[in-house]
Design a protein around this motif. Sequence first.
Motif, PDB file in Angstrom:
ATOM      1  N   PRO A   1      -5.608  -0.906  -9.157  1.00  0.00           N
ATOM      2  CA  PRO A   1      -6.308  -1.430  -7.978  1.00  0.00           C
ATOM      3  C   PRO A   1      -5.653  -0.943  -6.692  1.00  0.00           C
ATOM      4  N   ASN A   2      -6.470  -0.752  -5.689  1.00  0.00           N
ATOM      5  CA  ASN A   2      -5.992  -0.312  -4.367  1.00  0.00           C
ATOM      6  C   ASN A   2      -5.305   1.052  -4.426  1.00  0.00           C
TER       7      ASN A   2
ATOM      8  N   LYS B   1     -18.551  -0.447  -8.796  1.00  0.00           N
ATOM      9  CA  LYS B   1     -18.065  -0.570  -7.431  1.00  0.00           C
ATOM     10  C   LYS B   1     -16.566  -0.301  -7.362  1.00  0.00           C
TER      11      LYS B   1
ATOM     12  N   ASN C   1      -7.180  -5.905  -0.237  1.00  0.00           N
ATOM     13  CA  ASN C   1      -6.823  -7.116   0.492  1.00  0.00           C
ATOM     14  C   ASN C   1      -5.709  -6.795   1.467  1.00  0.00           C
ATOM     15  N   ALA C   2      -5.826  -7.316   2.654  1.00  0.00           N
ATOM     16  CA  ALA C   2      -4.762  -7.095   3.638  1.00  0.00           C
ATOM     17  C   ALA C   2      -4.621  -8.358   4.465  1.00  0.00           C
ATOM     18  N   SER C   3      -3.465  -8.516   5.053  1.00  0.00           N
ATOM     19  CA  SER C   3      -3.328  -9.670   5.943  1.00  0.00           C
ATOM     20  C   SER C   3      -2.852  -9.186   7.304  1.00  0.00           C
ATOM     21  N   LEU C   4      -3.217  -9.918   8.297  1.00  0.00           N
ATOM     22  CA  LEU C   4      -2.901  -9.530   9.665  1.00  0.00           C
ATOM     23  C   LEU C   4      -2.262 -10.716  10.380  1.00  0.00           C
ATOM     24  N   ASN C   5      -1.089 -10.458  10.930  1.00  0.00           N
ATOM     25  CA  ASN C   5      -0.391 -11.532  11.643  1.00  0.00           C
ATOM     26  C   ASN C   5      -0.739 -11.499  13.127  1.00  0.00           C
TER      27      ASN C   5
ATOM     28  N   GLN D   1      -7.662  -4.120  16.969  1.00  0.00           N
ATOM     29  CA  GLN D   1      -6.324  -3.911  16.431  1.00  0.00           C
ATOM     30  C   GLN D   1      -6.391  -2.933  15.251  1.00  0.00           C
TER      31      GLN D   1
ATOM     32  N   LEU E   1      -4.759  -1.663  11.709  1.00  0.00           N
ATOM     33  CA  LEU E   1      -3.829  -2.033  10.650  1.00  0.00           C
ATOM     34  C   LEU E   1      -3.847  -0.969   9.563  1.00  0.00           C
ATOM     35  N   THR E   2      -2.782  -0.932   8.795  1.00  0.00           N
ATOM     36  CA  THR E   2      -2.659   0.078   7.759  1.00  0.00           C
ATOM     37  C   THR E   2      -3.010  -0.550   6.413  1.00  0.00           C
TER      38      THR E   2
ATOM     39  N   ARG F   1     -14.585  -9.962   5.681  1.00  0.00           N
ATOM     40  CA  ARG F   1     -14.887  -8.881   4.747  1.00  0.00           C
ATOM     41  C   ARG F   1     -15.432  -7.679   5.510  1.00  0.00           C
TER      42      ARG F   1
ATOM     43  N   TYR G   1     -10.870  -6.996   2.463  1.00  0.00           N
ATOM     44  CA  TYR G   1     -10.759  -8.393   2.888  1.00  0.00           C
ATOM     45  C   TYR G   1      -9.495  -8.550   3.723  1.00  0.00           C
TER      46      TYR G   1
ATOM     47  N   ASN H   1      -3.198 -14.409   9.528  1.00  0.00           N
ATOM     48  CA  ASN H   1      -2.099 -15.382   9.556  1.00  0.00           C
ATOM     49  C   ASN H   1      -1.745 -15.597  11.019  1.00  0.00           C
TER      50      ASN H   1
ATOM     51  N   GLN I   1       1.036  -6.468  -4.230  1.00  0.00           N
ATOM     52  CA  GLN I   1       0.440  -5.571  -3.223  1.00  0.00           C
ATOM     53  C   GLN I   1       0.063  -6.339  -1.963  1.00  0.00           C
ATOM     54  N   ASN I   2      -0.462  -7.536  -2.163  1.00  0.00           N
ATOM     55  CA  ASN I   2      -0.832  -8.356  -0.998  1.00  0.00           C
ATOM     56  C   ASN I   2       0.405  -8.711  -0.181  1.00  0.00           C
TER      57      ASN I   2
ATOM     58  N   ALA J   1       1.584  -5.603   1.626  1.00  0.00           N
ATOM     59  CA  ALA J   1       0.726  -5.290   2.779  1.00  0.00           C
ATOM     60  C   ALA J   1       1.012  -6.249   3.928  1.00  0.00           C
TER      61      ALA J   1
ATOM     62  N   ASN K   1       2.488  -5.193   7.602  1.00  0.00           N
ATOM     63  CA  ASN K   1       1.802  -5.519   8.863  1.00  0.00           C
ATOM     64  C   ASN K   1       2.688  -6.371   9.768  1.00  0.00           C
TER      65      ASN K   1
END
Lengths: 297, 98
Positions: A38-39, A131, A136-140, A152, A154-155, A176, A194, A198, B81-82, B85, B89
């Motif tokens: 995955p990813n 598909k 999944n990524a998170s952004l602070n 913004q 993000l990588t 999404r 996604y 945060n 991975q989460n 990531a 960030n």
Amino acid sequence: MDYIDYYKILELKKDASTEEIKKAYRKLARKHHPDLNPNNAESNKKFQQINEANEVLSDPEKRKKYDKYGKDWQHADQLDAQQEQQRQYQSQSRNGGYSGYSGGFEDGDFSDFFSSMFGGGARSSGRSPFKGQDYNASLNLNLIDAYTTHKQTLTVNGKQVRITIPAGVDNGQKIRLPGYGAPGANNGPPGDLYITFNIAEDPKFIRKGNDIYLQEEIDLYTAILGGEKIVETLNGKVKLKIPAETQPDTTLRLKGKGFPVYKKENHFGDLYVKWQVKLPTNLNADQKELFEKLSKL
Amino acid sequence: MGTKLIPVNDVCTHHKVEIQFIQSLEEIGLIHTKLVKSSIFIDMAELAKLERYLRLAQDLEINVAGLHAVATLLEQIENMQNELASLKNELIYYKKIN
């Protein structure tokens, strides 16, 4: 379009047997299968190459054609046509019959090389499109960032993705971005991205939904006699009136001065300011005397 | 997302798979189906999971026990991975403000 060495992809020698091809394919497919990686866009690509190589080499007819023309694959159709014409001419001369070539495969997601050589391409194994993996990524963000709509970068999985973050986004909220995930396989659509936000807690402004809570200190004299105080909000400074005899922990509501409502332009929550009355310390003799007088009145 | 129910029989026909395979996946907790008026249905969100297990079973000839092990490991990888990531960030964010 470059020549693709299918033997190299499957790490095989040119004289590999059917069994060796099958074994090599299984070994590499296990390693690079998109569901096991995955990813990982690189694995996804590699898996497609492995599938394509297997499609050609595991089919005796296709392998024969591939082996026959090798690096001259670009002229394969032309050469085939010439040979066919010659054969038909000879055949017609003999018995007047006629037979045309009918081959071709259904459309698939094979390389240009494959399509050019084999006229399209679909897996005979009947694999269905699927598909791509979702990323999944998170952004602070800090609270001030979430107050205004802004862009913004993000990588995600080594790629830079620039997104617009709408004002009022909530802590833990997930958005999404369709199609920003890994590419699909067998003509399947790409996955989605996604992003979870945060939002760090602010030491001064407490957010509850779209409302903001704030505590401000006032001295005893202002609380008793009344006055004014300039208070910093997320949207600049405001001057607030403090009525005489304001009790400790009195809360003042400022309508529409809170947090923006997510995706509702010009809609804001409220700002609640709680007055904390600071009692004087280190009183001098005169002050003590005055307080004593006050207490006896 | 995830509320539409699809008859499991349709899934079996479409993917040319026996219903026993789906039942085995459910028995070990890899997917969940719903019984509505004596027919078995699967949620859209669960369908994506089921199709992933089907591909793994068909492409790589992995049995149900193997799929269970794969699912566990994939979940661990996804969590890592989460986390990675998120940390990346966070690092970008702190580099930017300092």
